[in-house]
Design a protein around this motif. Structure first.
Motif, PDB file in Angstrom:
ATOM      1  N   ASP A  69       0.839  -1.213   0.000  1.00  0.00           N
ATOM      2  CA  ASP A  69       0.000   0.000   0.000  1.00  0.00           C
ATOM      3  C   ASP A  69       0.870   1.257   0.000  1.00  0.00           C
ATOM      4  O   ASP A  69       0.578   2.224  -0.709  1.00  0.00           O
ATOM      5  N   GLU A  70       1.915   1.235   0.802  1.00  0.00           N
ATOM      6  CA  GLU A  70       2.812   2.390   0.855  1.00  0.00           C
ATOM      7  C   GLU A  70       3.501   2.616  -0.481  1.00  0.00           C
ATOM      8  O   GLU A  70       3.653   3.754  -0.943  1.00  0.00           O
ATOM      9  N   ALA A  71       3.909   1.512  -1.127  1.00  0.00           N
ATOM     10  CA  ALA A  71       4.567   1.628  -2.429  1.00  0.00           C
ATOM     11  C   ALA A  71       3.610   2.196  -3.473  1.00  0.00           C
ATOM     12  O   ALA A  71       3.997   3.042  -4.296  1.00  0.00           O
ATOM     13  N   PHE A 103      -2.472  -4.445  -7.788  1.00  0.00           N
ATOM     14  CA  PHE A 103      -3.179  -3.162  -7.695  1.00  0.00           C
ATOM     15  C   PHE A 103      -4.688  -3.389  -7.690  1.00  0.00           C
ATOM     16  O   PHE A 103      -5.416  -2.830  -6.852  1.00  0.00           O
ATOM     17  N   TYR A 104      -5.176  -4.217  -8.629  1.00  0.00           N
ATOM     18  CA  TYR A 104      -6.615  -4.409  -8.768  1.00  0.00           C
ATOM     19  C   TYR A 104      -7.227  -5.196  -7.615  1.00  0.00           C
ATOM     20  O   TYR A 104      -8.447  -5.178  -7.430  1.00  0.00           O
ATOM     21  N   LEU A 105      -6.399  -5.890  -6.855  1.00  0.00           N
ATOM     22  CA  LEU A 105      -6.906  -6.532  -5.651  1.00  0.00           C
ATOM     23  C   LEU A 105      -7.299  -5.499  -4.600  1.00  0.00           C
ATOM     24  O   LEU A 105      -8.096  -5.773  -3.699  1.00  0.00           O
ATOM     25  N   ARG A 106      -6.738  -4.294  -4.734  1.00  0.00           N
ATOM     26  CA  ARG A 106      -6.990  -3.229  -3.753  1.00  0.00           C
ATOM     27  C   ARG A 106      -7.926  -2.150  -4.280  1.00  0.00           C
ATOM     28  O   ARG A 106      -8.745  -1.620  -3.547  1.00  0.00           O
ATOM     29  N   TYR A 107      -7.780  -1.812  -5.550  1.00  0.00           N
ATOM     30  CA  TYR A 107      -8.552  -0.704  -6.122  1.00  0.00           C
ATOM     31  C   TYR A 107      -9.097  -1.106  -7.486  1.00  0.00           C
ATOM     32  O   TYR A 107      -8.440  -1.816  -8.249  1.00  0.00           O
ATOM     33  N   GLU A 109       4.246  10.423  -6.789  1.00  0.00           N
ATOM     34  CA  GLU A 109       5.302  10.820  -7.716  1.00  0.00           C
ATOM     35  C   GLU A 109       4.745  11.056  -9.118  1.00  0.00           C
ATOM     36  O   GLU A 109       5.080  12.055  -9.777  1.00  0.00           O
ATOM     37  N   LEU A 110       3.882  10.145  -9.574  1.00  0.00           N
ATOM     38  CA  LEU A 110       3.309  10.274 -10.914  1.00  0.00           C
ATOM     39  C   LEU A 110       2.367  11.466 -11.014  1.00  0.00           C
ATOM     40  O   LEU A 110       2.299  12.131 -12.052  1.00  0.00           O
ATOM     41  N   LEU A 111       1.631  11.732  -9.935  1.00  0.00           N
ATOM     42  CA  LEU A 111       0.774  12.922  -9.923  1.00  0.00           C
ATOM     43  C   LEU A 111       1.601  14.179 -10.153  1.00  0.00           C
ATOM     44  O   LEU A 111       1.225  15.048 -10.946  1.00  0.00           O
ATOM     45  N   ALA A 112       2.714  14.274  -9.427  1.00  0.00           N
ATOM     46  CA  ALA A 112       3.564  15.459  -9.538  1.00  0.00           C
ATOM     47  C   ALA A 112       4.178  15.573 -10.927  1.00  0.00           C
ATOM     48  O   ALA A 112       4.363  16.674 -11.447  1.00  0.00           O
ATOM     49  N   THR A 163      -1.578   6.037 -15.428  1.00  0.00           N
ATOM     50  CA  THR A 163      -2.199   4.756 -15.766  1.00  0.00           C
ATOM     51  C   THR A 163      -1.839   3.705 -14.733  1.00  0.00           C
ATOM     52  O   THR A 163      -0.819   3.819 -14.033  1.00  0.00           O
ATOM     53  N   VAL A 164      -2.668   2.675 -14.646  1.00  0.00           N
ATOM     54  CA  VAL A 164      -2.396   1.583 -13.713  1.00  0.00           C
ATOM     55  C   VAL A 164      -1.090   0.891 -14.087  1.00  0.00           C
ATOM     56  O   VAL A 164      -0.304   0.510 -13.207  1.00  0.00           O
ATOM     57  N   LYS A 165      -0.833   0.757 -15.372  1.00  0.00           N
ATOM     58  CA  LYS A 165       0.380   0.065 -15.829  1.00  0.00           C
ATOM     59  C   LYS A 165       1.640   0.745 -15.308  1.00  0.00           C
ATOM     60  O   LYS A 165       2.523   0.111 -14.723  1.00  0.00           O
ATOM     61  N   GLU A 166       1.738   2.060 -15.513  1.00  0.00           N
ATOM     62  CA  GLU A 166       2.950   2.735 -15.073  1.00  0.00           C
ATOM     63  C   GLU A 166       3.011   2.889 -13.558  1.00  0.00           C
ATOM     64  O   GLU A 166       4.094   2.884 -12.971  1.00  0.00           O
ATOM     65  N   LEU A 167       1.838   2.996 -12.916  1.00  0.00           N
ATOM     66  CA  LEU A 167       1.840   3.061 -11.460  1.00  0.00           C
ATOM     67  C   LEU A 167       2.356   1.750 -10.878  1.00  0.00           C
ATOM     68  O   LEU A 167       3.164   1.749  -9.944  1.00  0.00           O
ATOM     69  N   ALA A 168       1.895   0.631 -11.439  1.00  0.00           N
ATOM     70  CA  ALA A 168       2.354  -0.678 -10.965  1.00  0.00           C
ATOM     71  C   ALA A 168       3.854  -0.843 -11.187  1.00  0.00           C
ATOM     72  O   ALA A 168       4.571  -1.351 -10.317  1.00  0.00           O
ATOM     73  N   GLU A 169       4.319  -0.389 -12.331  1.00  0.00           N
ATOM     74  CA  GLU A 169       5.761  -0.483 -12.618  1.00  0.00           C
ATOM     75  C   GLU A 169       6.565   0.357 -11.629  1.00  0.00           C
ATOM     76  O   GLU A 169       7.592  -0.076 -11.114  1.00  0.00           O
ATOM     77  N   ARG A 170       6.093   1.559 -11.338  1.00  0.00           N
ATOM     78  CA  ARG A 170       6.792   2.452 -10.416  1.00  0.00           C
ATOM     79  C   ARG A 170       6.780   1.869  -8.997  1.00  0.00           C
ATOM     80  O   ARG A 170       7.753   2.018  -8.247  1.00  0.00           O
ATOM     81  N   ALA A 171       5.677   1.225  -8.637  1.00  0.00           N
ATOM     82  CA  ALA A 171       5.550   0.651  -7.287  1.00  0.00           C
ATOM     83  C   ALA A 171       6.200  -0.723  -7.184  1.00  0.00           C
ATOM     84  O   ALA A 171       6.266  -1.301  -6.095  1.00  0.00           O
ATOM     85  N   ASP A 172       6.665  -1.253  -8.323  1.00  0.00           N
ATOM     86  CA  ASP A 172       7.296  -2.576  -8.381  1.00  0.00           C
ATOM     87  C   ASP A 172       6.333  -3.678  -7.945  1.00  0.00           C
ATOM     88  O   ASP A 172       6.662  -4.562  -7.157  1.00  0.00           O
TER      89      ASP A 172
END
Length: 207
Positions: A15-17, A50-54, A24-27, A35-44
């Motif tokens: 969750d923290e990641a 991701f979809y298990l949570r949101y 970071e992506l917002l800024a 996008t979910v794809k790049e957010l997941a990549e950034r969060a490793d």
């Protein structure tokens, strides 16, 4: 249990990641371009995690706004409780107005990336749900079956005022606006609860 503890730590770490990566992506790109794809990549993490949570990026935004409202409701209900434990409604709305108008967007970074119309439409149900859930205004007994409707009504009025103030780039002092808004809503609540008592509504529960 040890296994459960490890699982909880893992969940908190993920969750923290996600939230760090989202911030970071917002800024860097603004909300509409995340996008979910790049957010997941950034969060490793993988997208499935991701979809298990949101359900979506919008789902993440709604979750963050709801958390902010829960935090704010906790602060308000603690600060506005009288010595006998009852809720001082005028104080609640004065403080809520001040927090919303003056400092809300300084703490919830996501707000800075949501246009005002979208922000208001998301905040309204989140604010009303949290305040109703906690009976943060102490109105459940007075308004009976009309309780949730009027919590939503008063929240909508406050948010409409904030919306107009923000959209007009008003130079009116936010501190004075918050005080006036709190007084107006507290007065409205007093009138409604008084009428509810005269109509014999107070203390009734929905069937």
């Amino acid at each position: 249990m040890p296994g459960s503890s490890r699982s909880d730590r893992r969940r908190r770490k993920v969750d923290e990641a996600i939230r760090t990566a989202f911030g970071e992506l917002l800024a860097e790109k603004g909300l509409k371009n995340v996008t979910v794809k790049e957010l997941a990549e950034r969060a490793d993490i993988d997208r499935k995690t991701f979809y298990l949570r949101y359900s979506s990026i919008d789902g993440l935004v709604d979750s963050l706004l709801r958390e902010e409202m829960r935090r704010l409701a906790e602060v308000l209900t603690t600060a506005a409780a009288d010595e006998d434990g009852s809720v001082n409604v005028p104080v609640v709305f004065r403080e809520l107005s001040a927090e919303l108008i003056a400092t809300f967007d300084q703490r919830a970074a996501v707000v800075q990336h949501v246009d005002t119309d979208a922000l208001i439409s998301r905040l309204r149900p989140a604010m009303a749900d949290v305040l109703a859930e906690r009976d943060a205004l102490g109105l459940a007994e007075d308004l009976g079956p009309y309780f949730e409707l009027f919590v939503s009504f008063f929240c909508s009025g406050l948010l409409a005022l904030y919306h107009q103030w923000a959209d007009s780039d008003s130079e009116l002092p936010m501190e004075e606006l918050a005080t006036l808004a709190g007084s107006a809503i507290a007065g409205g609540i007093a009138a409604v609860t008084g009428m509810a008592k005269s109509l014999g509504i107070s203390g009734k529960n929905e069937a």
